[in-house]
Design a protein around this motif. Structure first.
Motif, short mmCIF file in Angstrom:
data_model
loop_
_atom_site.label_atom_id
_atom_site.label_comp_id
_atom_site.label_asym_id
_atom_site.label_seq_id
_atom_site.Cartn_x
_atom_site.Cartn_y
_atom_site.Cartn_z
N ALA A 51 40.40 34.54 34.11
CA ALA A 51 41.55 34.37 35.00
C ALA A 51 41.68 35.55 35.95
CB ALA A 51 42.82 34.21 34.17
N LEU A 52 41.47 36.75 35.44
CA LEU A 52 41.57 37.95 36.26
C LEU A 52 40.50 37.98 37.35
CD1 LEU A 52 42.70 40.81 36.79
CD2 LEU A 52 41.12 41.64 35.02
N SER A 53 39.26 37.68 36.98
CA SER A 53 38.17 37.73 37.96
C SER A 53 38.30 36.65 39.02
CB SER A 53 36.82 37.60 37.24
OG SER A 53 36.73 36.37 36.54
N LEU A 54 38.77 35.47 38.62
CA LEU A 54 38.96 34.40 39.60
C LEU A 54 40.05 34.77 40.61
CD1 LEU A 54 38.74 31.23 37.34
CD2 LEU A 54 37.18 31.82 39.20
N MET A 55 41.13 35.39 40.12
CA MET A 55 42.23 35.71 41.01
C MET A 55 41.86 36.83 41.98
SD MET A 55 45.22 34.90 42.02
CE MET A 55 46.01 33.91 40.75
N VAL A 56 41.20 37.89 41.49
CA VAL A 56 40.91 39.03 42.37
C VAL A 56 39.82 38.71 43.39
CG1 VAL A 56 41.64 40.74 40.67
CG2 VAL A 56 39.24 40.02 40.75
N THR A 57 39.10 37.62 43.17
CA THR A 57 38.08 37.21 44.16
C THR A 57 38.57 36.06 45.04
OG1 THR A 57 37.07 35.75 42.50
CG2 THR A 57 36.16 37.97 42.71
N ALA A 58 39.86 35.71 44.91
CA ALA A 58 40.42 34.61 45.70
C ALA A 58 40.83 35.11 47.08
CB ALA A 58 41.61 33.98 44.98
N LYS A 59 40.04 34.80 48.09
CA LYS A 59 40.36 35.14 49.48
C LYS A 59 39.55 34.24 50.40
CE LYS A 59 37.06 39.00 49.46
NZ LYS A 59 36.90 40.46 49.72
N GLN A 60 40.13 33.96 51.55
CA GLN A 60 39.46 33.07 52.52
C GLN A 60 40.11 33.21 53.89
OE1 GLN A 60 39.59 28.92 51.44
NE2 GLN A 60 38.12 28.30 53.02
N ALA A 61 39.32 33.06 54.91
CA ALA A 61 39.81 33.08 56.29
C ALA A 61 39.53 31.73 56.94
CB ALA A 61 39.15 34.19 57.08
#
Length: 201
Positions: A51-61
């Motif tokens: 859960a932690l790794s998925l959230m901290v890598t969640a970004k998009q433009a």
């Protein structure tokens, strides 16, 4: 009669049957329960780290059209206090579980009980319960923000952000799902803690 003496009466000694609830069987049962706790903590650690790794890598433009104007969008987990709260809580839970696994694993290798005393049991119970409630709070807060991103706000021009930012939203949703699963595992651990404490009265 032999040589004027009667045959001695038969003497039979009945040994007590082994009880299935004897000390040996109780030790085996306790050891299985301790191994189960270690396995649950390891599984909870895995879901929390995921859960932690998925959230901290969640970004998009991306871009979005509002009233015919293309507006650039850049989304990242750190833009939301709820997502930051989830990251902080899952990181704290992971550290808590790593510490408990190190202690439990070393005691299991030595053949000692993983909970050394009743006071130790109360400390573990308090930690598991506090983190279970914190994880539930973080997951609930993050899910409300994620739901708003999917639906937008009715009767306003605020659109569904997850259409152009589907990668970001998918990672956030998956992270929240793993966080809820971590909460479920922590709740099971709390129940096991209560059962252990009640057996030591």
């Amino acid at each position: 009669m032999i040589n004027g003496m009667k045959n001695p009466p038969d003497v039979r000694i009945q040994l007590p049957e082994e009880s299935s609830s004897g000390p040996l069987n109780g030790n085996v049962t306790n050891r299985k329960a301790e191994v189960m706790q270690v396995v649950l903590r390891a599984l909870c650690l895995e879901t929390s780290v995921t859960a932690l790794s998925l959230m901290v890598t969640a970004k998009q433009a991306s871009t979005i059209s509002v009233f015919g104007f293309n507006i650039p969008l850049h989304s990242k987990w750190s833009f939301s206090h709820s997502f930051e709260f989830l990251v902080g809580i899952t990181a704290a839970v992971a550290l808590h579980l790593i510490l408990q696994l190190l202690i439990s694993g070393s005691r299991l290798q030595r053949g000692s009980p993983i909970i050394s005393s009743r006071n130790h049991g109360w400390i573990i119970f308090a930690g598991d319960q506090v983190f279970a409630l914190a994880v539930m709070s973080a997951a609930s807060s993050a899910s409300s923000v994620s739901s708003l991103n999917h639906t937008g706000i009715r009767h306003t021009a605020l659109p569904n952000f997850c259409k152009p930012l589907h990668y970001f939203c998918d990672r956030v949703a998956t992270s929240i799902a793993f966080t809820f699963f971590s909460c479920f595992l922590l709740a099971i651990l709390v129940v096991l803690d209560v059962l252990w404490l009640s057996s030591k009265r």
